[in-house]
Write a protein that holds these residues in place. Structure first.
Motif, PDB file in Angstrom:
ATOM      1  N   HIS A  27       3.963   8.178 -15.706  1.00 30.61           N
ATOM      2  CA  HIS A  27       3.420   9.229 -16.578  1.00 30.61           C
ATOM      3  C   HIS A  27       4.537  10.065 -17.216  1.00 30.61           C
ATOM      4  O   HIS A  27       4.457  10.409 -18.394  1.00 30.61           O
ATOM      5  CB  HIS A  27       2.458  10.120 -15.799  1.00 30.61           C
ATOM      6  N   GLN A  34       3.285   6.822  -9.788  1.00 26.00           N
ATOM      7  CA  GLN A  34       2.540   7.713 -10.676  1.00 26.00           C
ATOM      8  C   GLN A  34       3.454   8.698 -11.396  1.00 26.00           C
ATOM      9  O   GLN A  34       3.241   9.024 -12.569  1.00 26.00           O
ATOM     10  CB  GLN A  34       1.470   8.474  -9.880  1.00 26.00           C
ATOM     11  N   TYR A  86      -2.023  -1.979  -9.555  1.00 23.24           N
ATOM     12  CA  TYR A  86      -2.110  -1.161  -8.347  1.00 23.24           C
ATOM     13  C   TYR A  86      -2.031  -2.032  -7.084  1.00 23.24           C
ATOM     14  O   TYR A  86      -1.484  -1.608  -6.063  1.00 23.24           O
ATOM     15  CB  TYR A  86      -3.394  -0.331  -8.354  1.00 23.24           C
TER      16      TYR A  86
END
Length: 221
Positions: free
Chosen positions: A146, A142, A122
């Motif tokens: 995912h 993100q 991050y």
């Protein structure tokens, strides 16, 4: 568009896709594998507890290491790479053993090593882009990790299991995917070094220009 050409951003998130793929599959298929391979009647509680404890310890330790080494993208990639290699070997060793206690010990240490990378990934995502694109970078990051990671890992691992008809082989194949993530982050170590050199040269040039401008202004006075 700038994110597409940002090598640090691309390498970081490419590694995160494979990393998330494996951890997502662990959370979904891990208890079932534990029940079949090691006769864990309470496999859900064991895997859940291990993930919670190892996640907290690994994430905190990873953040401390990054702060101690100086908070740089280059060091972040080094932490991501080394920790992932270490965690992969430990998890592979866990699935190769047939002893339940040894499995829990090795897999637990492997998860701690794998969670060490959390803070570093991050940090890299936020600091490898200009300030005005940070929110967009996190959204894109993100979305892709995912969508291409844990979301598709559940059915794909199921297909691998149907193909191998062997839980141990399936878990070893799944864990080996982490090597791809580690390789991406290893490349990132060298790419981030090049960027540091370029930034240093630009800073030096800007400093020389500023110094020259000041000298000219003094002469005119």
């Amino acid at each position: 568009m700038k994110l597409i050409f940002n090598k640090n951003f691309l390498l970081n998130n490419l590694g995160l896709i494979f990393y998330t793929f494996v951890l997502g599959a662990y959370s979904f298929w891990g208890p079932k594998a534990g029940y079949v391979l090691y006769e864990m009647n309470n496999a859900d509680n064991i895997f859940g507890g291990m993930t919670l404890l190892c996640g907290v310890v690994g994430t905190l330790f990873g953040g401390w290491i990054l702060s101690y080494t100086g908070n740089s993208i280059n060091y972040a990639f080094k932490i991501q790479s080394f920790s992932t290699y270490l965690g992969t070997f430990l998890c592979l060793g866990a699935f190769f053993t047939t002893n339940r206690i040894l499995f829990i010990g090795l897999f637990g240490m492997g998860e701690v090593a794998l969670f060490v990378v959390q803070g570093a990934t991050y940090y890299t995502s936020l600091h490898c882009v200009p300030p005005h694109t940070k929110s967009t970078a996190m959204f894109v990051s993100q979305l892709i990790i995912h969508t291409l990671g844990d979301v598709i890992s559940f059915p794909l691992v199921g297909h691998i299991l149907d193909w191998t008809h062997n839980w141990r082989t399936t878990c070893i194949i799944l864990t080996s995917v982490l090597f791809v993530a580690a390789i991406c982050w290893t490349i990132g170590i060298f790419v981030s070094k090049e960027n540091i050199t370029e930034e240093s040269m630009e800073s030096t040039s800007e400093g020389q220009i500023t110094s020259s401008s000041s000298s000219v202004s003094l002469v005119n006075l």
